[in-house]
Design a protein around this motif. Structure first.
Motif, PDB file in Angstrom:
ATOM      1  N   TYR A  86       0.859  -1.175   0.000  1.00 35.17           N
ATOM      2  CA  TYR A  86       0.000   0.000   0.000  1.00 35.17           C
ATOM      3  C   TYR A  86       0.899   1.230   0.000  1.00 35.17           C
ATOM      4  N   GLY A  87       0.535   2.241  -0.784  1.00 33.85           N
ATOM      5  CA  GLY A  87       1.370   3.430  -0.869  1.00 33.85           C
ATOM      6  C   GLY A  87       0.595   4.715  -0.700  1.00 33.85           C
ATOM      7  N   VAL A  88       1.229   5.705  -0.102  1.00 34.22           N
ATOM      8  CA  VAL A  88       0.667   7.046   0.048  1.00 34.22           C
ATOM      9  C   VAL A  88       1.598   8.022  -0.652  1.00 34.22           C
ATOM     10  N   PHE A  89       1.024   8.835  -1.523  1.00 32.51           N
ATOM     11  CA  PHE A  89       1.796   9.846  -2.238  1.00 32.51           C
ATOM     12  C   PHE A  89       1.431  11.208  -1.655  1.00 32.51           C
ATOM     13  N   ALA A  90       2.263  11.692  -0.751  1.00 33.64           N
ATOM     14  CA  ALA A  90       1.995  12.967  -0.069  1.00 33.64           C
ATOM     15  C   ALA A  90       3.239  13.376   0.683  1.00 33.64           C
ATOM     16  N   SER A  91       3.382  14.691   0.902  1.00 31.15           N
ATOM     17  CA  SER A  91       4.505  15.151   1.714  1.00 31.15           C
ATOM     18  C   SER A  91       4.268  14.737   3.172  1.00 31.15           C
ATOM     19  N   VAL A  92       5.294  14.870   3.980  1.00 34.49           N
ATOM     20  CA  VAL A  92       5.207  14.427   5.373  1.00 34.49           C
ATOM     21  C   VAL A  92       4.054  15.088   6.114  1.00 34.49           C
ATOM     22  N   GLU A  93       3.822  16.358   5.883  1.00 37.23           N
ATOM     23  CA  GLU A  93       2.762  17.074   6.590  1.00 37.23           C
ATOM     24  C   GLU A  93       1.375  16.768   6.044  1.00 37.23           C
ATOM     25  N   GLU A  94       1.282  16.382   4.800  1.00 40.36           N
ATOM     26  CA  GLU A  94      -0.028  16.224   4.148  1.00 40.36           C
ATOM     27  C   GLU A  94      -0.738  14.924   4.502  1.00 40.36           C
ATOM     28  N   ALA A  95      -0.002  13.864   4.706  1.00 39.59           N
ATOM     29  CA  ALA A  95      -0.621  12.557   4.951  1.00 39.59           C
ATOM     30  C   ALA A  95      -1.366  12.536   6.284  1.00 39.59           C
ATOM     31  N   SER A  96      -2.445  11.765   6.329  1.00 37.35           N
ATOM     32  CA  SER A  96      -3.226  11.640   7.560  1.00 37.35           C
ATOM     33  C   SER A  96      -2.660  10.537   8.447  1.00 37.35           C
ATOM     34  N   ASP A  97      -3.029  10.567   9.718  1.00 36.68           N
ATOM     35  CA  ASP A  97      -2.599   9.517  10.639  1.00 36.68           C
ATOM     36  C   ASP A  97      -3.074   8.151  10.162  1.00 36.68           C
ATOM     37  N   GLU A  98      -4.298   8.088   9.646  1.00 35.21           N
ATOM     38  CA  GLU A  98      -4.843   6.820   9.169  1.00 35.21           C
ATOM     39  C   GLU A  98      -4.031   6.282   7.992  1.00 35.21           C
ATOM     40  N   GLN A  99      -3.628   7.148   7.073  1.00 35.41           N
ATOM     41  CA  GLN A  99      -2.824   6.717   5.928  1.00 35.41           C
ATOM     42  C   GLN A  99      -1.451   6.215   6.377  1.00 35.41           C
ATOM     43  N   ILE A 100      -0.845   6.937   7.294  1.00 32.44           N
ATOM     44  CA  ILE A 100       0.462   6.519   7.796  1.00 32.44           C
ATOM     45  C   ILE A 100       0.370   5.142   8.445  1.00 32.44           C
ATOM     46  N   ARG A 101      -0.664   4.960   9.255  1.00 35.94           N
ATOM     47  CA  ARG A 101      -0.840   3.695   9.963  1.00 35.94           C
ATOM     48  C   ARG A 101      -1.053   2.547   8.977  1.00 35.94           C
ATOM     49  N   ARG A 102      -1.816   2.801   7.917  1.00 36.85           N
ATOM     50  CA  ARG A 102      -2.089   1.731   6.957  1.00 36.85           C
ATOM     51  C   ARG A 102      -0.831   1.339   6.183  1.00 36.85           C
ATOM     52  N   VAL A 103       0.007   2.314   5.846  1.00 37.71           N
ATOM     53  CA  VAL A 103       1.261   1.996   5.162  1.00 37.71           C
ATOM     54  C   VAL A 103       2.124   1.084   6.020  1.00 37.71           C
TER      55      VAL A 103
END
Length: 282
Positions: A86-103
């Protein structure tokens, strides 16, 4: 002689392509994915050579259960391919806690769950291979992929340690590092609301490159699948298998730069040892 494979993340992309190729050549595949019905067409074509299991690798209990069921159904499994991602394309500040956790839950903890669940079975049968799929991003970095890198660098460190621990049991492990490839992964990347503060930074530049198509995908997915199959058929067990011109060039540049930085701090590194007679080599 047919080989039996266990592969995670087989609904699309590299996992699906690898599954199709292996079945077509006569191998057996235990394919796991969130929606097994996606593979109904392959099951109709290949019958009991395809075993499917519903699996979300973020669920450790489910991983242990499904891995156990696959070994019980197939008798033995020669190759375990940790491919789900699973990947998130966003800068460090832009990503949500939920997205970070899922990665982290998918790419790092999910892969760890699979390895830990498979090892007792592989040890019991006395042989086997683990292929841990990462990317060039397991050793180098690109803007907007910080959390993806965190998970991939983490799993590479884990896999490298595991490879040393399991070698005495006759089990090999290879970290497979495909580069940018048109598999649909880029289109499936999660995104986040864009912060205008990052528009004129490297993060903004990479975002525009993906949007306008100038971010190239130089590699062939079919050739990558073929290289992985050839690796297993040939019996070699390198710790890492770089696949793609971008993987080779980007990882090499990163390693050279890191080595130069390490050497630049050799004297200060030795300056903190307890024994004053221990000095840096000339």
């Amino acid at each position: 002689m047919a080989t039996t494979w266990f592969i995670t993340g087989t609904s699309s992309g590299f996992g699906r392509l690898l599954t199709e190729r292996l079945l077509a050549r006569g191998d057996r595949v235990a394919a796991t994915l969130r929606r097994p019905e996606v593979l109904d067409g392959l099951r109709a074509e290949y019958g009991d050579r395809l075993w499917t299991g519903r699996l979300d690798v973020t669920d450790g209990d489910a991983v242990r259960r499904v891995v156990g069921e696959a070994f019980a159904a197939l008798g033995s499994i020669d190759v375990v391919v940790n491919n789900a991602g699973y990947g998130v394309f966003a800068s460090v500040e832009e990503a949500s806690d939920e997205q970070i956790r899922r990665v982290v839950d998918t790419n790092l903890l999910g892969s760890i769950h699979v390895v830990r669940a498979a090892l007792p079975h592989l040890r019991a049968q006395g042989h086997g291979r683990i292929l841990q799929v990462t990317t060039a991003g397991g050793q180098t970095t690109y803007p907007n992929f910080a959390y993806y890198h965190a998970s991939k660098w983490g799993i590479e460190g884990f896999a490298e340690t595991v490879a040393r621990e399991i070698a005495p049991f006759g089990i090999g492990l290879t970290i497979v590092e495909p580069g940018a490839t048109p598999t649909g992964f880029a289109a499936a990347l999660a995104t986040a609301p864009v912060m205008p503060e990052y528009e004129d930074t490297p993060a903004g530049q990479v975002r525009r490159a993906l949007t306008d198509g100038s971010f190239t995908l130089p590699n062939d997915a079919g050739k990558i699948a073929g290289a992985v199959i050839d690796l297993v058929d040939g019996g070699a067990t390198p710790l890492r298998l770089p696949l793609g011109s971008d993987t080779y060039e980007d990882v090499r540049a990163s390693l050279v730069a890191r080595l130069a930085e390490l050497d630049a701090h050799r004297d200060v590194a030795y300056s903190v040892v307890k024994d004053p007679e221990v000095t840096a080599p000339a």
